[in-house]
Design a protein around this motif. Structure first.
Motif, PDB file in Angstrom:
ATOM      1  N   ASP A   1       0.642   9.305  -8.911  1.00  0.00           N
ATOM      2  CA  ASP A   1       0.062  10.111  -9.993  1.00  0.00           C
ATOM      3  C   ASP A   1      -1.080  10.990  -9.512  1.00  0.00           C
ATOM      4  O   ASP A   1      -1.721  11.677 -10.304  1.00  0.00           O
ATOM      5  CB  ASP A   1      -0.433   9.204 -11.120  1.00  0.00           C
ATOM      6  CG  ASP A   1       0.691   8.442 -11.782  1.00  0.00           C
ATOM      7  OD1 ASP A   1       1.785   9.040 -11.961  1.00  0.00           O
ATOM      8  OD2 ASP A   1       0.500   7.263 -12.106  1.00  0.00           O
ATOM      9  N   GLY A   2      -1.378  10.954  -8.198  1.00  0.00           N
ATOM     10  CA  GLY A   2      -2.433  11.791  -7.642  1.00  0.00           C
ATOM     11  C   GLY A   2      -3.809  11.158  -7.663  1.00  0.00           C
ATOM     12  O   GLY A   2      -4.797  11.804  -7.341  1.00  0.00           O
TER      13      GLY A   2
ATOM     14  N   ALA B   1       0.830  -1.205   0.000  1.00  0.00           N
ATOM     15  CA  ALA B   1       0.000   0.000   0.000  1.00  0.00           C
ATOM     16  C   ALA B   1       0.868   1.259   0.000  1.00  0.00           C
ATOM     17  O   ALA B   1       0.585   2.216  -0.726  1.00  0.00           O
ATOM     18  CB  ALA B   1      -0.935  -0.010   1.205  1.00  0.00           C
ATOM     19  N   CYS B   2       1.916   1.267   0.785  1.00  0.00           N
ATOM     20  CA  CYS B   2       2.822   2.426   0.819  1.00  0.00           C
ATOM     21  C   CYS B   2       3.529   2.611  -0.523  1.00  0.00           C
ATOM     22  O   CYS B   2       3.747   3.743  -0.961  1.00  0.00           O
ATOM     23  CB  CYS B   2       3.834   2.274   1.949  1.00  0.00           C
ATOM     24  SG  CYS B   2       3.132   2.565   3.594  1.00  0.00           S
ATOM     25  N   LEU B   3       3.882   1.505  -1.179  1.00  0.00           N
ATOM     26  CA  LEU B   3       4.525   1.611  -2.492  1.00  0.00           C
ATOM     27  C   LEU B   3       3.629   2.346  -3.487  1.00  0.00           C
ATOM     28  O   LEU B   3       4.124   3.111  -4.317  1.00  0.00           O
ATOM     29  CB  LEU B   3       4.877   0.225  -3.034  1.00  0.00           C
ATOM     30  CG  LEU B   3       6.091  -0.446  -2.410  1.00  0.00           C
ATOM     31  CD1 LEU B   3       6.229  -1.883  -2.915  1.00  0.00           C
ATOM     32  CD2 LEU B   3       7.360   0.336  -2.689  1.00  0.00           C
ATOM     33  N   LEU B   4       2.310   2.140  -3.384  1.00  0.00           N
ATOM     34  CA  LEU B   4       1.382   2.852  -4.259  1.00  0.00           C
ATOM     35  C   LEU B   4       1.449   4.358  -4.037  1.00  0.00           C
ATOM     36  O   LEU B   4       1.193   5.132  -4.948  1.00  0.00           O
ATOM     37  CB  LEU B   4      -0.054   2.363  -4.031  1.00  0.00           C
ATOM     38  CG  LEU B   4      -0.356   0.942  -4.463  1.00  0.00           C
ATOM     39  CD1 LEU B   4      -1.753   0.526  -4.005  1.00  0.00           C
ATOM     40  CD2 LEU B   4      -0.228   0.807  -5.966  1.00  0.00           C
ATOM     41  N   ARG B   5       1.802   4.760  -2.831  1.00  0.00           N
ATOM     42  CA  ARG B   5       1.921   6.182  -2.489  1.00  0.00           C
ATOM     43  C   ARG B   5       3.318   6.732  -2.760  1.00  0.00           C
ATOM     44  O   ARG B   5       3.611   7.871  -2.459  1.00  0.00           O
ATOM     45  CB  ARG B   5       1.598   6.378  -1.012  1.00  0.00           C
ATOM     46  CG  ARG B   5       0.188   6.039  -0.629  1.00  0.00           C
ATOM     47  CD  ARG B   5      -0.019   6.344   0.859  1.00  0.00           C
ATOM     48  NE  ARG B   5      -1.275   5.831   1.306  1.00  0.00           N
ATOM     49  CZ  ARG B   5      -1.420   4.709   2.012  1.00  0.00           C
ATOM     50  NH1 ARG B   5      -0.369   3.997   2.355  1.00  0.00           N
ATOM     51  NH2 ARG B   5      -2.601   4.309   2.384  1.00  0.00           N
ATOM     52  N   GLY B   6       4.196   5.856  -3.256  1.00  0.00           N
ATOM     53  CA  GLY B   6       5.556   6.290  -3.531  1.00  0.00           C
ATOM     54  C   GLY B   6       6.453   6.272  -2.309  1.00  0.00           C
ATOM     55  O   GLY B   6       7.511   6.883  -2.302  1.00  0.00           O
ATOM     56  N   ARG B   7       6.023   5.564  -1.264  1.00  0.00           N
ATOM     57  CA  ARG B   7       6.818   5.483  -0.037  1.00  0.00           C
ATOM     58  C   ARG B   7       7.416   4.090   0.089  1.00  0.00           C
ATOM     59  O   ARG B   7       6.821   3.101  -0.327  1.00  0.00           O
ATOM     60  CB  ARG B   7       5.958   5.777   1.190  1.00  0.00           C
ATOM     61  CG  ARG B   7       5.386   7.182   1.167  1.00  0.00           C
ATOM     62  CD  ARG B   7       4.677   7.554   2.436  1.00  0.00           C
ATOM     63  NE  ARG B   7       3.726   6.536   2.854  1.00  0.00           N
ATOM     64  CZ  ARG B   7       2.931   6.655   3.901  1.00  0.00           C
ATOM     65  NH1 ARG B   7       2.987   7.741   4.643  1.00  0.00           N
ATOM     66  NH2 ARG B   7       2.083   5.709   4.223  1.00  0.00           N
ATOM     67  N   THR B   8       8.584   4.008   0.671  1.00  0.00           N
ATOM     68  CA  THR B   8       9.259   2.728   0.889  1.00  0.00           C
ATOM     69  C   THR B   8       9.242   2.441   2.384  1.00  0.00           C
ATOM     70  O   THR B   8       9.954   3.082   3.149  1.00  0.00           O
ATOM     71  CB  THR B   8      10.711   2.796   0.371  1.00  0.00           C
ATOM     72  OG1 THR B   8      10.684   3.158  -1.006  1.00  0.00           O
ATOM     73  CG2 THR B   8      11.398   1.467   0.528  1.00  0.00           C
ATOM     74  N   VAL B   9       8.383   1.492   2.774  1.00  0.00           N
ATOM     75  CA  VAL B   9       8.226   1.134   4.184  1.00  0.00           C
ATOM     76  C   VAL B   9       8.302  -0.388   4.290  1.00  0.00           C
ATOM     77  O   VAL B   9       7.642  -1.099   3.524  1.00  0.00           O
ATOM     78  CB  VAL B   9       6.873   1.639   4.741  1.00  0.00           C
ATOM     79  CG1 VAL B   9       6.693   1.238   6.192  1.00  0.00           C
ATOM     80  CG2 VAL B   9       6.760   3.147   4.583  1.00  0.00           C
ATOM     81  N   LEU B  10       9.061  -0.868   5.234  1.00  0.00           N
ATOM     82  CA  LEU B  10       9.196  -2.302   5.446  1.00  0.00           C
ATOM     83  C   LEU B  10       7.874  -2.892   5.939  1.00  0.00           C
ATOM     84  O   LEU B  10       7.237  -2.342   6.825  1.00  0.00           O
ATOM     85  CB  LEU B  10      10.296  -2.569   6.476  1.00  0.00           C
ATOM     86  CG  LEU B  10      10.763  -4.001   6.634  1.00  0.00           C
ATOM     87  CD1 LEU B  10      11.377  -4.518   5.320  1.00  0.00           C
ATOM     88  CD2 LEU B  10      11.778  -4.088   7.745  1.00  0.00           C
ATOM     89  N   ALA B  11       7.453  -3.992   5.339  1.00  0.00           N
ATOM     90  CA  ALA B  11       6.220  -4.675   5.750  1.00  0.00           C
ATOM     91  C   ALA B  11       6.490  -5.517   6.986  1.00  0.00           C
ATOM     92  O   ALA B  11       7.529  -6.157   7.098  1.00  0.00           O
ATOM     93  CB  ALA B  11       5.717  -5.554   4.616  1.00  0.00           C
TER      94      ALA B  11
END
Length: 100
Positions: free
Chosen positions: A92-93, A27-37
């Protein structure tokens, strides 16, 4: 994590395989964030008819915050079904679609 199937070797192996294949919160990747699952979520909850041991495509690697938000919006017994499972926007907003 409590109770069946989460206390089985089969689930622990499936969870490890998913986190190995997708170590970042999807889900974070979709927002452009890199967070460990840290959590592995059933896209379709067991209580809502989903399989206890789905293929990896039926699971989602998630950080704790995203997992809690999705569970409360979609999987919780009192969930209204009218809230988006995942809030926010992709790179992409566009609003992020839920997995319900």
């Amino acid at each position: 994590m409590a109770g069946w199937p989460y206390n089985t070797i089969a689930w622990l192996n499936l969870r490890a395989a998913k986190l190995s294949a997708h170590p970042l919160c999807e889900a974070c990747l979709l927002r452009g964030r890199t967070v460990l699952a840290k959590a592995v979520d059933h896209i379709v909850a067991i209580a809502k008819g989903g399989p206890a041991f789905p293929p990896l495509a039926g699971l989602m690697s998630m950080c704790e915050a995203c997992h809690n938000a999705k569970t409360n919006a979609v999987d919780h017994p009192n969930a209204s079904g009218f809230r988006r499972a995942l809030k926010g926007y992709d790179v992409d907003g566009n609003p992020i679609a839920g997995w319900d």
